[in-house]
Design an enzyme around this catalytic site. Structure first.
Site, PDB file in Angstrom:
ATOM      1  N   HIS A 308       0.811  -0.948  -0.127  1.00 42.40           N
ATOM      2  CA  HIS A 308      -0.152  -0.296  -0.056  1.00 42.40           C
ATOM      3  C   HIS A 308       0.591   1.738  -0.021  1.00 42.40           C
ATOM      4  O   HIS A 308       1.845   1.239   0.736  1.00 42.40           O
ATOM      5  CB  HIS A 308      -0.871  -0.253   1.017  1.00 42.40           C
ATOM      6  CG  HIS A 308      -1.572   0.563   0.888  1.00 42.40           C
ATOM      7  ND1 HIS A 308      -2.372   2.500   1.481  1.00 42.40           N
ATOM      8  CD2 HIS A 308      -3.413   0.733   0.887  1.00 42.40           C
ATOM      9  CE1 HIS A 308      -3.109   2.917   1.094  1.00 42.40           C
ATOM     10  NE2 HIS A 308      -4.225   2.007   0.838  1.00 42.40           N
ATOM     11  N   ASP A 366      -7.880  -5.793  -0.562  1.00 40.49           N
ATOM     12  CA  ASP A 366      -8.676  -6.183  -1.342  1.00 40.49           C
ATOM     13  C   ASP A 366      -7.548  -7.401  -0.478  1.00 40.49           C
ATOM     14  O   ASP A 366      -8.459  -8.420  -1.702  1.00 40.49           O
ATOM     15  CB  ASP A 366      -7.805  -5.611  -2.280  1.00 40.49           C
ATOM     16  CG  ASP A 366      -8.001  -4.393  -2.742  1.00 40.49           C
ATOM     17  OD1 ASP A 366      -7.751  -3.183  -2.359  1.00 40.49           O
ATOM     18  OD2 ASP A 366      -9.423  -4.100  -2.432  1.00 40.49           O
TER      19      ASP A 366
HETATM   20  C1  SDX Z   1      -6.425   0.030  -2.487  1.00 40.90           C
HETATM   21  O1  SDX Z   1      -4.353   4.530  -2.229  1.00 40.90           O
HETATM   22  C2  SDX Z   1      -5.577   3.947  -1.948  1.00 40.90           C
HETATM   23  O2  SDX Z   1      -6.126   4.565  -0.264  1.00 40.90           O
HETATM   24  C3  SDX Z   1      -6.470   2.669  -1.976  1.00 40.90           C
HETATM   25  C4  SDX Z   1      -6.950   2.160  -1.433  1.00 40.90           C
HETATM   26  C5  SDX Z   1      -8.231   2.378  -0.936  1.00 40.90           C
HETATM   27  O3  SDX Z   1      -9.516   2.287   0.034  1.00 40.90           O
HETATM   28  O4  SDX Z   1      -8.734   3.511  -2.204  1.00 40.90           O
HETATM   29  O5  SDX Z   1      -6.531   1.440  -0.160  1.00 40.90           O
HETATM   30  C6  SDX Z   1      -7.393   0.366  -2.529  1.00 40.90           C
HETATM   31  O6  SDX Z   1      -6.181   0.491  -4.039  1.00 40.90           O
HETATM   32  C7  SDX Z   1      -6.117  -1.045  -2.024  1.00 40.90           C
HETATM   33  C8  SDX Z   1      -4.302  -1.609  -2.423  1.00 40.90           C
HETATM   34  C9  SDX Z   1      -4.376  -2.593  -3.674  1.00 40.90           C
HETATM   35  N1  SDX Z   1      -3.587  -2.573  -5.009  1.00 40.90           N
HETATM   36  C10 SDX Z   1      -3.002  -4.252  -4.499  1.00 40.90           C
HETATM   37  O7  SDX Z   1      -2.933  -4.730  -3.969  1.00 40.90           O
HETATM   38  C11 SDX Z   1      -1.877  -4.490  -6.320  1.00 40.90           C
HETATM   39  C12 SDX Z   1      -0.868  -5.073  -5.934  1.00 40.90           C
HETATM   40  N2  SDX Z   1       0.254  -3.676  -4.991  1.00 40.90           N
HETATM   41  C13 SDX Z   1       0.959  -3.254  -5.211  1.00 40.90           C
HETATM   42  O8  SDX Z   1       1.076  -2.671  -6.507  1.00 40.90           O
HETATM   43  C14 SDX Z   1       1.445  -1.201  -4.955  1.00 40.90           C
HETATM   44  O9  SDX Z   1       1.403  -2.060  -3.546  1.00 40.90           O
HETATM   45  C15 SDX Z   1       0.498  -0.556  -4.282  1.00 40.90           C
HETATM   46  C16 SDX Z   1       0.005   0.082  -6.213  1.00 40.90           C
HETATM   47  C17 SDX Z   1      -1.120  -1.213  -3.835  1.00 40.90           C
HETATM   48  C18 SDX Z   1       1.208   0.536  -3.824  1.00 40.90           C
HETATM   49  O10 SDX Z   1       2.167   0.821  -4.987  1.00 40.90           O
HETATM   50  P1  SDX Z   1       3.503   2.391  -4.136  1.00 40.90           P
HETATM   51  O11 SDX Z   1       3.172   2.369  -3.338  1.00 40.90           O
HETATM   52  O12 SDX Z   1       3.770   2.965  -5.536  1.00 40.90           O
HETATM   53  O13 SDX Z   1       4.785   1.495  -3.928  1.00 40.90           O
HETATM   54  P2  SDX Z   1       5.465  -0.070  -5.319  1.00 40.90           P
HETATM   55  O14 SDX Z   1       4.975   0.123  -6.520  1.00 40.90           O
HETATM   56  O15 SDX Z   1       6.861   1.922  -5.738  1.00 40.90           O
HETATM   57  O16 SDX Z   1       5.790  -0.576  -4.572  1.00 40.90           O
HETATM   58  C19 SDX Z   1       7.220  -0.294  -3.847  1.00 40.90           C
HETATM   59  C20 SDX Z   1       8.085  -1.725  -3.520  1.00 40.90           C
HETATM   60  C21 SDX Z   1       8.748  -2.188  -4.739  1.00 40.90           C
HETATM   61  O17 SDX Z   1       9.495  -2.650  -4.788  1.00 40.90           O
HETATM   62  P3  SDX Z   1      11.373  -1.872  -5.658  1.00 40.90           P
HETATM   63  O18 SDX Z   1      11.430  -1.238  -6.415  1.00 40.90           O
HETATM   64  O19 SDX Z   1      11.269  -0.661  -4.419  1.00 40.90           O
HETATM   65  O20 SDX Z   1      12.941  -2.827  -5.120  1.00 40.90           O
HETATM   66  O21 SDX Z   1       7.329  -2.877  -3.060  1.00 40.90           O
HETATM   67  C22 SDX Z   1       7.519  -3.537  -4.861  1.00 40.90           C
HETATM   68  C23 SDX Z   1       7.592  -3.142  -5.623  1.00 40.90           C
HETATM   69  O22 SDX Z   1       8.141  -3.485  -6.477  1.00 40.90           O
HETATM   70  N3  SDX Z   1       5.982  -3.738  -3.507  1.00 40.90           N
HETATM   71  C24 SDX Z   1       5.922  -5.501  -4.635  1.00 40.90           C
HETATM   72  C25 SDX Z   1       4.274  -5.179  -3.756  1.00 40.90           C
HETATM   73  N4  SDX Z   1       3.507  -3.985  -3.921  1.00 40.90           N
HETATM   74  C26 SDX Z   1       4.851  -3.152  -3.598  1.00 40.90           C
HETATM   75  N5  SDX Z   1       6.083  -6.614  -4.396  1.00 40.90           N
HETATM   76  C27 SDX Z   1       5.564  -7.218  -4.590  1.00 40.90           C
HETATM   77  N6  SDX Z   1       3.916  -7.570  -4.786  1.00 40.90           N
HETATM   78  C28 SDX Z   1       3.777  -6.158  -4.452  1.00 40.90           C
HETATM   79  N7  SDX Z   1       1.886  -6.381  -3.585  1.00 40.90           N
END
Ligand code: SDX
Length: 431
Positions: A308, A366
Site C-alpha cells: 500500500h 483487498d
Molecule cells: C487500494 O491509495 C489507497 O488508499 C487505495 C485503497 C483505497 O481504499 O482507496 O487502499 C485501495 O487500492 C489498495 C491497494 C490494492 N492494490 C493491490 O493490492 C495491488 C498490489 N499492490 C501494489 O501494486 C502496490 O503495493 C500498490 C500499488 C498498492 C502501492 O504501490 P506504491 O506505493 O507505488 O509502491 P511501489 O510500487 O513503489 O512499490 C514499492 C516496492 C517496489 O519494489 P522496489 O522497486 O522498491 O524494489 O515494493 C514492491 C515494488 O516492486 N511491491 C511489491 C508489491 N507492492 C509493492 N512487490 C510484490 N508484491 C506487491 N504487492
C-alpha cells in the site's frame, strides 16, 4: 488550515526562498509551495504524488506507520464494530454522529432515492451480456447526468445534497442491475422495507419465481464490507473525482470518472485480481513459487492484495475483513475453504520473508474481501462494483468538501519536459 510560524528555506544557486509551513491536526507538516514557481521559477517534481498533499481535508486520516484509519476522528474498527454503513455515510457527509431522529430522516431519504429512472433500464440492454459490470457502471452512472438535471448545478447547495443522496442511494441498484443483466436474470426493484445492505443482497440474489429471505448475518457482513470501503483519504479514485470536479463538472460525471479509476488492478480492481491469484495458486504447496515471482524484479507479477502506498503496517481494514471472513465462512458452514487456507498461508509466508517485511508490504483491504464476497455468492466480476458502491459516499463527501473550500481552483499540474527542442516543420519530400 492550521497555520504555524514555521518556514522552510530552499536555496537554489545561492538564492534562498522562504516557504511557509502548515501543521495538521495529525500527520506530517506540509511545505506550502504554491508561490515557489512565481518566486524561484522552478517546479517541484513528484510523479505518483508520493510526497504531495493535494488539498486540505477534515474527513479521513490515515497513519500508515501505525496502521490507523479514522473517519472524522473515529477509528475504523470501532465504526465497523459498532456503527453501520448509512450512519457512517452521515458521519462522512456531515462530520458528526447523528442523533436518532437525524439518522432516521437520513435513512428514509436514502431509501426513497434507491429507484432509478425507468428509462435508464434501456442503457443496460445496450451492453453485451458479458460486459464487465464496471463498464456498465461507468456508463450508467455517467448517464445519470442526462436524467437528473435538477441536481447538477454544483453552485446550488441543495442540489449538491440531492445529488449526494441520489448517488449513495442508486449505486447499489445500478450495481445489482449490472449483475442481473450479466447473468440474464430480470432486474429486481429495491424495497423500502429492507435496510441498505439487505436491499442490495435482495436485488442481486432474489428472483421473481420465489421468495428470497436475506440472512441478517450476511446482511451485517455486507454492511461491514461497505463500511470498510467507504473512504480512504486522497487515494487515486478520490483524487480523480476531485480533479474532475475542479473543472466544475457535474457530480455524476465526476463519480463516473472515479469508478473508471477504481477499476484498475493496482487500486479497486485488486480485490478481483487477488481472488483470481489465490485460485491460481490453488494449494499452499504452490505458495513458494508465487512468493519467488513476486520478489523477482524481472517478473511483473505482484502479490495482489499486498502492499500500500500509505500503510507500512497492517491495513486496519484487512484485520477486520479477516475476522469477518472467518465469521461468514463459519456461518455458511464453509469450514474448509481452500482459498482462505491459501490466503492465510500466503500471508504467513510473505510476512516471514524479509523482502516483504523490509519493504513494509502487508495485506491490504483487498486481500480478504474477495473470499467473503465469493462465499456470499458474488462472481469475481462483482467485487470491484461492490467496492465502487461502497466508496461512493467517500467520493461524494470529498467532492462536497472541495466545492466548499475557498482555496479550490482547477487542478492543473505541470511537467518536467523531456521532449524535442524547438524545430521547424519539414515537408514530406524533404524527410
Ligand atoms: C487500494 O491509495 C489507497 O488508499 C487505495 C485503497 C483505497 O481504499 O482507496 O487502499 C485501495 O487500492 C489498495 C491497494 C490494492 N492494490 C493491490 O493490492 C495491488 C498490489 N499492490 C501494489 O501494486 C502496490 O503495493 C500498490 C500499488 C498498492 C502501492 O504501490 P506504491 O506505493 O507505488 O509502491 P511501489 O510500487 O513503489 O512499490 C514499492 C516496492 C517496489 O519494489 P522496489 O522497486 O522498491 O524494489 O515494493 C514492491 C515494488 O516492486 N511491491 C511489491 C508489491 N507492492 C509493492 N512487490 C510484490 N508484491 C506487491 N504487492
Amino acid at each position: 488550515m492550521a497555520d504555524t510560524t514555521k518556514t522552510a528555506t530552499l536555496t537554489i544557486d545561492g538564492e534562498s526562498y522562504e516557504l511557509p509551513m502548515h501543521s495538521p491536526t495529525a500527520g506530517p507538516d506540509v511545505v506550502d509551495i504554491r508561490k515557489l514557481y512565481g518566486q524561484a521559477g522552478v517546479f517541484t517534481y513528484d510523479p505518483g504524488f508520493t510526497s504531495t498533499a493535494s488539498c486540505d481535508s477534515t474527513i479521513t486520516y490515515i497513519d500508515g506507520d501505525a496502521g490507523i484509519l479514522t473517519h472524522r476522528g473515529y477509528p475504523i474498527d470501532q465504526l465497523a464494530g459498532k456503527s453501520h454503513y448509512l450512519e457512517v455515510c452521515f458521519l462522512l457527509l456531515y462530520g458528526y454522529l447523528p442523533k436518532a431522529e437525524e439518522l432516521e430522516a437520513f435513512e428514509t431519504t436514502v431509501t426513497r432515492h434507491t429507484m432509478i429512472h425507468e428509462q435508464m433500464h434501456n442503457f443496460f440492454r445496450g451492453f453485451r451480456r458479458d460486459a464487465h459490470p464496471m463498464a456498465t457502471m461507468v456508463g450508467v452512472v455517467g448517464a445519470m447526468s442526462a436524467f437528473y438535471h435538477d441536481s447538477t448545478d454544483i453552485s446550488d447547495e441543495r442540489q449538491r445534497e440531492i445529488a449526494s443522496f441520489r448517488l449513495i442511494a442508486k449505486m447499489p441498484t445500478i450495481a445489482a442491475m449490472a449483475y442481473k443483466y450479466s447473468i440474464g436474470q430480470p432486474f429486481v426493484y429495491p424495497r423500502n422495507d429492507l435496510d441498505y445492505a439487505a436491499n442490495f443482497l435482495h436485488m442481486c440474489f432474489s428472483v421473481p419465481a420465489e421468495e428470497y429471505h436475506v440472512d441478517p448475518i450476511l446482511a451485517r457482513a455486507m454492511d461491514r464490507i461497505f463500511t470498510l470501503h467507504a473512504d480512504h483519504e486522497q487515494n487515486a479514485s478520490t483524487s480523480t473525482v476531485r480533479l474532475a470536479s475542479s473543472s466544475g463538472a457535474n457530480p455524476f460525471a465526476c463519480v463516473a470518472a472515479g469508478i473508471a479509476c477504481l477499476w484498475g488492478p493496482a487500486h479497486g480492481g485488486a480485490n478481483q485480481a487477488c481472488l483470481e491469484m489465490l485460485k491460481e495458486i490453488g494449494t499452499p504447496d504452490q505458495i513458494p513459487e508465487y512468493i519467488a515471482r513476486a520478489k523477482d524484479k524481472n517478473d511483473p507479477f505482484r502479490l495482489m492484495g499486498f502492499g500500500h502506498r500509505v500503510y507500512k503496517n497492517f491495513d486496519p481494514r484487512a484485520k477486520v475483513m479477516k475476522q469477518s471472513a472467518d465469521e461468514v465462512l463459519d456461518l455458511l458452514g464453509v469450514d474448509d475453504n481452500p482459498t482462505l487456507q491459501v490466503a492465510k498461508e500466503l500471508e504467513k509466508a510473505a510476512l516471514d520473508d524479509p523482502y516483504f517485511t523490509e519493504k513494509k508490504l502487508f495485506p491490504n483491504v483487498d486481500f480478504y474481501s474477495g473470499i467473503i464476497l465469493e462465499a456470499m455468492g458474488f462472481p469475481t466480476s462483482m467485487f470491484t462494483p461492490i467496492f465502487a458502491l461502497s466508496r461512493t459516499v467517500g467520493w461524494v463527501s470529498q467532492w462536497k468538501e472541495q466545492l466548499s473550500d475557498p482555496q479550490m481552483k482547477i487542478g492543473r499540474p505541470r511537467q518536467l519536459y523531456q521532449g524535442a527542442d524547438l524545430r521547424d516543420y519539414v515537408d514530406i519530400e524533404n524527410r
